[in-house]
Design a protein around this motif. Structure first.
Motif, mmCIF file in Angstrom:
data_model
loop_
_atom_site.group_PDB
_atom_site.id
_atom_site.type_symbol
_atom_site.label_atom_id
_atom_site.label_comp_id
_atom_site.label_asym_id
_atom_site.label_seq_id
_atom_site.Cartn_x
_atom_site.Cartn_y
_atom_site.Cartn_z
ATOM 1 N N ASP A 379 0.825 -1.217 0.019
ATOM 2 C CA ASP A 379 -0.013 0.078 0.039
ATOM 3 C C ASP A 379 0.736 1.170 0.003
ATOM 4 O OD1 ASP A 379 -2.240 -1.626 0.112
ATOM 5 O OD2 ASP A 379 -2.375 -1.619 2.117
ATOM 6 N N GLY A 380 1.850 1.367 0.850
ATOM 7 C CA GLY A 380 2.681 2.352 0.862
ATOM 8 C C GLY A 380 3.708 2.563 -0.575
ATOM 9 N N LEU A 381 4.007 1.542 -0.982
ATOM 10 C CA LEU A 381 4.652 1.595 -2.424
ATOM 11 C C LEU A 381 3.781 2.112 -3.338
ATOM 12 C CD1 LEU A 381 6.718 -1.436 -2.226
ATOM 13 C CD2 LEU A 381 7.638 0.784 -2.459
ATOM 14 N N SER A 382 2.477 1.590 -3.372
ATOM 15 C CA SER A 382 1.491 2.213 -4.451
ATOM 16 C C SER A 382 1.153 3.486 -4.291
ATOM 17 C CB SER A 382 0.159 1.293 -4.419
ATOM 18 O OG SER A 382 -0.903 1.635 -5.126
ATOM 19 N N GLU A 383 1.337 4.002 -3.138
ATOM 20 C CA GLU A 383 1.188 5.528 -3.033
ATOM 21 C C GLU A 383 2.227 6.347 -3.576
ATOM 22 O OE1 GLU A 383 -0.692 9.130 -2.056
ATOM 23 O OE2 GLU A 383 -1.639 7.100 -2.189
ATOM 24 N N ILE A 384 3.449 5.779 -3.189
ATOM 25 C CA ILE A 384 4.677 6.562 -3.986
ATOM 26 C C ILE A 384 4.373 6.496 -5.489
ATOM 27 C CG2 ILE A 384 7.080 6.425 -4.110
ATOM 28 C CD1 ILE A 384 7.096 5.211 -1.517
ATOM 29 N N PHE A 385 3.977 5.376 -5.941
ATOM 30 C CA PHE A 385 3.869 5.234 -7.709
ATOM 31 C C PHE A 385 3.075 6.134 -8.046
ATOM 32 C CE2 PHE A 385 5.445 0.447 -6.915
ATOM 33 C CZ PHE A 385 6.533 0.853 -7.033
ATOM 34 N N ARG A 386 1.713 6.180 -7.145
ATOM 35 C CA ARG A 386 0.511 7.129 -7.602
ATOM 36 C C ARG A 386 1.185 8.456 -7.586
ATOM 37 N NH1 ARG A 386 -2.314 10.788 -5.846
ATOM 38 N NH2 ARG A 386 -1.595 10.758 -4.003
ATOM 39 N N GLN A 387 1.720 9.098 -6.776
ATOM 40 C CA GLN A 387 2.529 10.410 -6.723
ATOM 41 C C GLN A 387 3.550 10.870 -7.736
ATOM 42 O OE1 GLN A 387 3.249 12.084 -2.776
ATOM 43 N NE2 GLN A 387 2.191 10.585 -1.910
ATOM 44 N N TYR A 388 4.211 9.675 -8.101
ATOM 45 C CA TYR A 388 5.408 9.805 -9.253
ATOM 46 C C TYR A 388 4.481 9.781 -10.373
ATOM 47 C CZ TYR A 388 9.533 8.926 -11.682
ATOM 48 O OH TYR A 388 10.868 9.112 -12.281
ATOM 49 N N GLY A 389 3.414 8.939 -10.449
ATOM 50 C CA GLY A 389 2.882 8.949 -11.851
ATOM 51 C C GLY A 389 1.886 10.387 -12.064
ATOM 52 N N ASP A 390 1.360 10.966 -11.010
ATOM 53 C CA ASP A 390 0.721 12.484 -11.054
ATOM 54 C C ASP A 390 1.814 13.419 -11.413
ATOM 55 O OD1 ASP A 390 -1.432 10.997 -10.480
ATOM 56 O OD2 ASP A 390 -1.292 11.828 -8.417
ATOM 57 N N HIS A 391 3.067 13.145 -10.843
ATOM 58 C CA HIS A 391 4.046 14.031 -11.127
ATOM 59 C C HIS A 391 4.415 14.109 -12.651
ATOM 60 C CE1 HIS A 391 7.900 16.387 -10.953
ATOM 61 N NE2 HIS A 391 8.531 15.316 -11.614
ATOM 62 N N LEU A 392 4.651 12.906 -13.357
ATOM 63 C CA LEU A 392 5.130 12.847 -14.520
ATOM 64 C C LEU A 392 3.762 13.195 -15.579
ATOM 65 C CD1 LEU A 392 7.038 9.404 -14.475
ATOM 66 C CD2 LEU A 392 8.066 11.654 -14.830
ATOM 67 N N TYR A 393 2.693 12.906 -15.152
ATOM 68 C CA TYR A 393 1.553 13.308 -16.029
ATOM 69 C C TYR A 393 1.256 14.888 -15.952
ATOM 70 C CZ TYR A 393 -3.507 13.286 -17.285
ATOM 71 O OH TYR A 393 -4.579 13.789 -18.055
ATOM 72 N N ASN A 394 1.607 15.496 -14.925
ATOM 73 C CA ASN A 394 1.523 16.925 -14.879
ATOM 74 C C ASN A 394 2.509 17.497 -15.754
ATOM 75 O OD1 ASN A 394 -0.769 17.134 -13.270
ATOM 76 N ND2 ASN A 394 0.445 16.903 -11.646
ATOM 77 N N LYS A 395 3.764 17.096 -15.840
ATOM 78 C CA LYS A 395 4.805 17.505 -16.696
ATOM 79 C C LYS A 395 4.399 17.232 -18.055
ATOM 80 C CE LYS A 395 8.892 16.735 -15.354
ATOM 81 N NZ LYS A 395 10.433 16.401 -15.130
ATOM 82 N N GLY A 396 3.503 16.381 -18.317
ATOM 83 C CA GLY A 396 3.319 16.040 -19.789
ATOM 84 C C GLY A 396 3.695 14.567 -20.397
ATOM 85 N N ASN A 397 4.532 14.085 -19.402
ATOM 86 C CA ASN A 397 5.275 12.787 -19.717
ATOM 87 C C ASN A 397 4.429 11.598 -19.464
ATOM 88 O OD1 ASN A 397 7.160 10.398 -20.242
ATOM 89 N ND2 ASN A 397 8.404 11.127 -18.568
ATOM 90 N N HIS A 398 3.325 11.490 -20.609
ATOM 91 C CA HIS A 398 2.344 10.475 -20.521
ATOM 92 C C HIS A 398 2.863 9.003 -20.438
ATOM 93 C CE1 HIS A 398 -0.116 13.974 -21.859
ATOM 94 N NE2 HIS A 398 -0.432 14.061 -20.550
ATOM 95 N N ASP A 399 3.834 8.965 -21.346
ATOM 96 C CA ASP A 399 4.534 7.539 -21.416
ATOM 97 C C ASP A 399 4.881 7.082 -19.938
ATOM 98 O OD1 ASP A 399 3.570 7.280 -23.646
ATOM 99 O OD2 ASP A 399 5.499 7.833 -24.496
ATOM 100 N N GLY A 400 5.906 7.797 -19.293
ATOM 101 C CA GLY A 400 6.284 7.542 -18.282
ATOM 102 C C GLY A 400 5.275 7.368 -16.967
ATOM 103 N N ALA A 401 4.328 8.545 -17.214
ATOM 104 C CA ALA A 401 3.430 8.298 -15.899
ATOM 105 C C ALA A 401 2.439 6.888 -16.070
ATOM 106 C CB ALA A 401 2.241 9.416 -16.100
#
Length: 934
Positions: A379-401
Motif C-alpha cells: 500500500d505504501g509503495l503504491s502511494e509513492i508510485f501514484r504520486q510519481y505518476g501524477d508528477h509525470l502526468y502533470n509534466k506531460g510525460n504520459h508514457d512515463g506516467a
C-alpha cells in the motif's frame, strides 16, 4: 565509481548516551562509563565484550548494564572475537613481557572457579619468529581460525578450535606487509578466507586441497578498515581505502564507492556500511600507526546505504574506540569510556521524514528504492508510485506516467487512471494500462469492453488478435463481454473465433446466423456439439435454418431424433450409445415447410415405431390435407390409401377423438366410418348412412351390429317409416328381424309405421298374424301352468290342515342315515325321516333340523333371503326395465319373486309364545315340503 558528495543525507538513527541504571534510592541518569584501559571490544550472545589493555581483564556488559569481569591475562588483552552462534570467546593477550602473544579459547557457558572455562591455550607465533598479532577471525562452524601478524604471516587453525587434540595449525600466508584484516566467507559448502594487508588483497579457497590463492587487488587498507557484508550485498568483502571503498567477491573485484577521507573503522550492520573516518579538517596520520597519534582528533561516523545511495546518518565523535552491534542497535565506544547508542528509527518514521524532501525535489526513484529496501508494504509503495505518476502526468510525460500507474495495479482504483487517459490522443497509454490490468486478472467486464474498444479505435488488429488468441489458461478477461464488444464493433471473425475457442455456443451461432449469415457453417457447428446443447440450439435456431437450408436441417433433425453422435467424436463409434431427442418437440420447426415435415415424420415412423403420439397425429393431418387438396385422381387415391393405412396402424386408440375430428374436418368418409366402428359407435354409423340415404348400408349395419345394440333395428324401422318413398322391401326386412328377436311390442310397430303414408296393411300383415299366433300359444301355456299351480296349492293346504288336526304317524322302520332297523331311542321329524339317536347326534348340525332335508331347506332359505334383499334394489329394477326389450316380462319376474309383497319370515321363536310353537313349525315344514314338491 559513485561520489558520495552527491548522496542525500538523512537522519535515520537517534543518538543517545548510555546512562547508568537507577540505584536502590532511585537516583540515576549519569552517563555510563567503562573502566580505563579498554582498547579492544566485540559483541554477541547478548553482551558487549571489552578487553583491558592495562590489567589483562575481560569485561562483559549485558543489557542490564551490570558490568562484570574476570582475569584473562596477567598483562594485557590485545584482541577479542565473540562468536555469534556459539558461546565461545577467543582472545589474544600477553601473560609476560616481550612478544609472547597467547591465544585462549573460552567457553562462556561453563565455569571454572566462577570464571569462564578456558578450553584451550596456545602461543600465537608463526613458526619460531616472535611477532605482533594484528588481527583475528574465527569461523562460525568452529572449524577454522585465522590469526594475522604484523610481519605479513597468517596462521590457520583447522579442526576443532576449542581443543588442541583435534586441530591442526599451519602457516597459510607469508608476506612482507602487515596483515590488517581477515574474514571467512561461507557459500554453500565452499569456504573462502579473505586476507588484506596494507598493500594487497587476496582470497584463499579453504574447501579445496592445497588452499589455492587468488590476488584480488594490489592495494590494501589499514587496521579495522575491512569487513564482510551480509547476504543483502552477496557476502562481499569490504575494503576501505583513503580514496574509495571497494567490494570484492572471492574471485573478482566488485563495485567501488568514492568515500574520501582517512578510514579508521569499518563495520557492516543490517544492510548499512558503517565507516568511522578522520575529520578532513585535521592532518592525516599513518594508517597502521595505531590510535595514539589521533587522541585529540575529531572523527566522523557515517552510515551509508549502498543500495539506495544515501547517507542514513552522520555524526562527529571524539576518539572512537570501536563500533559494536547488539540488541538491534549500534553502540559507539569512545576513548573517554562513554558509550553512545544509535537506535534506528522505524520504517514509517524514516519514510515520513524523507518523503516530503524527496517528493519536493521530485526524487521519486530514490523514494521508491528506499521504500523497497525497508520492506515497505504494498500500500505504501503504491502511494509513492501514484504520486510519481501524477508528477509525470502533470509534466506531460504520459508514457512515463502510465508506467508508474501500472505499478499501482491492485491497490489504486483503476478508474482513477482511466479517467486521465480517456482522451483519444492518449488512447495508446490507456491500452497499455488496461492490458496489464487484464494480465493480472484484475479487470472486470467494463475494463474488457474499454480495452477492446481501444483496439478497435486504434485499428490495431495484431494486438487484438494477440489479446483474444491467448491460451485458455492465460485468459484474463471476461470472454462473453469481449464477444459482445467485438460483435458490436463489426469484428465478426474475431468474435466467432473467441466464441468457438471458449465454447460459447450460443454466441457463436447467434453471430453466424444473424450477422455473417453463414447458415451451413452454423448447422455443421451444431452437429459437433454434445447432445444436450445440440438439442437446445436446434430448438432455438431450427426455424431460421429450416428457412434457408431446409434439406440439410431436415437431415440433421433426423439424426438428432434417432441416433445422435457428435461429428468428430472419437468415442461415438461403437463405444457409446447414441442419444435421441423427442421428435414431437421439433414439429414447430417445420411451420412453413410441410414437404420437409412430411419427410421427417415418415422417417421417424419408419425407424421408430414407438415415436410420440404427436408425430402420428401430425402425419395424419398432413396426409389428410394433401388428400383433400389433390386434384389428380391417381395421386389422390394413393394419398387416400396412405391415410387409411395410417389410421389402421393402431396408433390412434388413445387419441380417438382427435383422429375423428381430423377425418371429419377433411370429409374423409372412410376414415370416419372406420373410427366409428373401432369406437363401437354403431348408432353414429347408421346415422351417417341415413344422412347419406344409403338404405342397403343401413340394413347391413343393423345385421352386423344389431346383436350388440338391438336398438339399431328400432332406429332403422323409424327411419324407413319416415320416408315418403317406397321402402317396403327394407321395412319388411326390418320387421322380420324384429319379429325373430321380439325387439318391439306389436302396438309400437304399428304406431311407428303409421307415420309412413306409403306403407299399407299388407306390409305388416304377416308380422301381425305371426305375432298374434305366437301370443295365443303363450296364453295357452300360461293357463295350463296356472291350473297346475292351483292344484298343487290345494294339495299343500290339505296337508297343512291334516298336520294341524290329525296326529302324524311315523311308520319308518329304517334309519335314514345308516339304513339299519330303527331301535329305541330314535328321533322322528314331520318330514317323515327317522334316525337312530346316536346317528342323529353324529350327523346333525342342529337339534331342530332334519339332517336329510337340511341342505334343500337351506337352499330354499337362501332363495327367500335373496328375494328379500332384491326387492329393495330399486335402481337395479329401473335399469333392467329400461334396457329390456320386453318391460312387462321384467315386471312380472320381480312380481313373481315377491318384490312387491311384504314377506314375514320366522326363523327364531320368541320366548313368550310357546302356544304357537307347533303351528309355526308346521307352517315352516310345509313350506319346505312344498318347495321340494315343485
Amino acid at each position: 565509481m559513485a561520489a558520495y558528495l552527491q548522496w542525500r543525507r538523512f537522519v535515520f538513527f537517534d543518538k543517545e548516551t548510555v546512562k547508568e541504571p537507577p540505584g536502590p534510592d532511585g537516583v540515576g541518569g549519569k552517563p555510563f562509563a567503562l573502566p580505563r584501559g579498554i582498547a579492544v571490544c566485540d559483541s554477541g550472545r547478548g553482551s558487549l565484550v571489552f578487553g583491558d589493555i592495562l590489567h589483562g581483564q575481560i569485561w562483559f556488559l549485558p543489557r542490564s548494564l551490570q558490568l562484570s569481569s574476570f582475569q584473562a591475562y596477567k598483562l594485557r588483552v590485545t584482541h577479542l572475537y565473540q562468536l555469534k552462534q556459539h558461546s565461545i570467546l577467543v582472545s589474544v593477550g600477553e601473560d609476560e613481557e616481550g612478544i609472547n602473544p597467547l591465544v585462549k579459547v573460552w567457553n562462556l557457558e561453563k565455569r571454572d572457579g566462577g570464571n569462564p572455562l578456558c578450553t584451550r591455550i596456545f602461543p600465537a607465533i608463526p613458526g619460531n619468529k616472535p611477532t605482533v598479532v594484528s588481527c583475528l577471525t574465527v569461523h562460525e562452524n568452529l572449524n577454522f581460525m585465522a590469526i594475522g601478524f604484523a610481519d605479513g604471516s597468517v596462521v590457520l587453525t583447522k579442526g576443532d578450535i576449542t581443543r588442541d587434540r583435534h586441530s591442526k595449525t599451519q602457516i597459510l600466508h607469508e608476506g612482507g606487509y602487515p596483515v590488517t584484516g581477515l574474514a571467512f566467507r561461507q557459500s554453500g559448502k565452499t569456504t573462502h578466507l579473505f586476507v588484506v594487508t596494507t598493500e594487497n588483497i587476496q582470497s584463499y579457497t579453504l574447501s579445496v586441497k592445497d588452499y589455492p590463492r587468488l590476488e584480488l587487488d594490489t592495494h590494501g587498507c589499514g587496521l579495522r578498515c575491512s569487513s564482510l557484508s551480509d547476504p543483502s550485498q552477496d557476502l562481499q568483502f569490504i575494503v576501505a581505502g583513503n580514496e574509495c571503498v571497494y567490494l570484492y567477491q572471492p574471485d573478482e573485484r566488485g563495485p567501488c564507492f568514492a568515500f574520501e577521507g582517512q578510514k579508521l573503522i569499518v563495520h557492516w550492520y543490517r544492510g548499512y556500511l558503517v565507516i568511522v573516518s578522520k575529520d578532513r579538517k585535521t592532518s592525516p596520520k599513518s594508517e597502521f600507526a595505531g590510535n595514539e597519534a589521533q587522541n585529540s582528533d575529531k572523527q566522523v561516523l557515517n552510515i551509508y546505504d549502498l543500495c539506495n545511495k544515501f547517507i542514513a546518518y552522520s555524526s562527529i565523535f571524539d576518539d572512537v574506540v570501536d563500533v559494536l552491534a547488539e540488541w538491534g542497535s549500534l553502540y559507539v565506544l569512545t576513548r573517554d569510556g562513554k558509550i553512545h547508542v544509535l537506535q534506528e528509527k522505524d520504517t514509517q518514521t524514516k519514510l515520513e521524514a524523507c518523503k516530503s524532501m524527496l517528493f519536493r525535489k521530485n526524487l521519486f526513484e530514490m523514494a521508491i528504492n528506499l521504500a523497497k529496501s525497508h520492506h515497505l508494504d504494498s500500500d505504501g509503495l503504491s502511494e509513492i508510485f501514484r504520486q510519481y505518476g501524477d508528477h509525470l502526468y502533470n509534466k506531460g510525460n504520459h508514457d512515463g506516467a502510465i508506467q508508474q500507474y501500472i505499478r499501482t495495479i491492485g491497490k489504486l482504483e483503476p478508474s482513477y487512471v482511466i479517467r486521465k487517459f480517456l482522451d483519444a490522443q492518449r488512447i495508446h497509454n490507456l491500452t497499455a494500462y488496461l492490458q496489464t490490468l487484464h494480465l493480472q486478472s484484475l479487470a472486470n467486464a467494463d475494463h474488457t469492453t474499454l480495452l477492446l474498444n481501444c483496439y478497435t479505435k486504434l485499428k490495431d488488429s495484431s494486438k487484438l488478435e494477440e489479446f483474444i488468441k491467448t491460451s485458455e489458461s492465460e485468459v484474463h478477461f471476461d470472454v462473453e463481454t469481449a464477444i459482445k464488444v467485438l460483435r458490436q464493433a463489426g469484428y465478426y471473425s474475431h468474435a466467432v473465433y473467441l466464441a468457438e475457442k471458449h465454447t460459447h455456443h450460443e454466441w457463436y451461432l447467434k453471430i453466424q446466423l444473424e450477422d455473417i449469415k453463414n447458415y451451413q457453417e452454423a448447422l455443421c457447428y451444431i452437429g459437433k456439439l454434445p447432445f444436450d446443447q445440440a438439442e437446445s440450439n436446434m430448438k432455438r435456431y431450427g426455424k431460421i435454418l429450416m428457412h434457408h437450408v431446409p434439406n440439410e436441417t431436415t437431415e440433421m433433425l433426423k439424426i438428432l431424433c434417432t441416433d445422435y453422435r457428435p461429428l468428430g467424436d472419437s468415442e461415438g463409434t461403437g463405444m457409446l450409445d447414441g442419444k435421441k431427442a423427442n421428435s414431437e418437440e421439433f414439429i414447430p420447426v417445420f411451420a412453413n415447410n410441410s414437404r420437409e415435415l412430411k419427410a421427417f415424420l415418415e422417417h421417424m415412423t419408419e425407424v421408430q415405431a414407438d415415436s410420440p403420439q404427436g408425430v402420428y397425429d401430425t402425419l395424419l393431418e398432413l396426409r389428410l390435407q394433401n388428400w383433400a387438396h389433390e386434384q389428380n385422381e391417381q395421386i389422390k387415391e394413393k394419398l387416400h390409401s396412405e391415410a387409411l393405412t395410417l389410421l389402421k396402424s393402431g396408433r390412434f386408440q388413445t387419441v380417438f377423438d382427435k383422429a375423428l375430428v381430423l377425418c371429419q374436418m377433411h370429409n374423409f368418409k372412410d376414415g370416419v366410418l372406420y373410427l366409428y366402428e373401432q369406437g363401437k359407435l354403431f348408432q353414429q354409423i347408421i346415422h351417417y348412412h341415413m344422412q347419406n340415404e344409403q338404405y342397403k348400408k343401413v340394413i347391413e349395419v343393423c345385421e352386423l351390429h344389431g346383436d350388440q345394440e338391438a336398438c339399431l333395428w328400432e332406429q332403422a324401422l323409424g327411419y324407413f317409416a319416415r320416408k315418403e318413398e317406397d321402402c317396403k322391401e327394407y321395412i319388411a326386412a326390418v320387421l322380420k328381424h324384429i319379429e325373430n328377436k321380439s325387439l318391439m311390442p306389436p302396438l309400437l310397430v304399428v304406431q311407428t309405421l303409421a307415420h309412413n303414408s306409403t306403407a299399407t296393411l299388407s306390409v305388416i300383415k304377416d308380422y301381425l298374424v305371426n305375432k298374434l299366433q305366437k301370443q295365443s300359444r303363450q296364453i295357452e301355456q300360461d293357463e295350463q301352468r296356472i291350473k297346475k299351480y292351483r292344484e298343487e296349492t290345494t294339495r299343500i293346504r290339505q296337508e297343512i290342515e291334516e298336520l294341524k288336526a290329525s296326529p302324524k304317524i311315523f311308520q319308518k322302520t329304517k334309519c335314514s342315515i345308516c339304513t339299519s332297523a330303527l331301535e329305541l331311542p330314535s328321533v322322528h321329524f314331520l318330514c317323515g325321516h327317522s334316525f337312530h339317536q346316536h346317528c342323529f347326534e353324529s350327523y346333525s348340525e342342529s337339534d331342530s333340523e332334519c339332517p336329510t332335508c337340511m341342505p334343500e331347506n337351506r337352499k330354499v332359505m337362501d332363495m327367500i333371503r335373496a328375494q328379500e334383499q332384491r326387492r329393495d334394489l330399486h335402481d337395479q329394477f329401473q335399469h333392467q326395465l329400461k334396457c329390456a326389450n320386453d318391460g312387462f316380462s321384467v315386471v312380472a319376474d320381480y312380481f313373481g319373486r315377491g318384490v312387491f309383497n311384504k314377506l314375514t319370515l320366522i326363523t327364531d321363536l320368541p320366548s313368550g309364545k310357546v302356544a304357537t310353537t307347533i303351528e309355526a313349525g308346521l307352517q315352516r315344514e310345509l313350506l319346505l315340503h312344498a318347495k321340494r314338491s315343485t
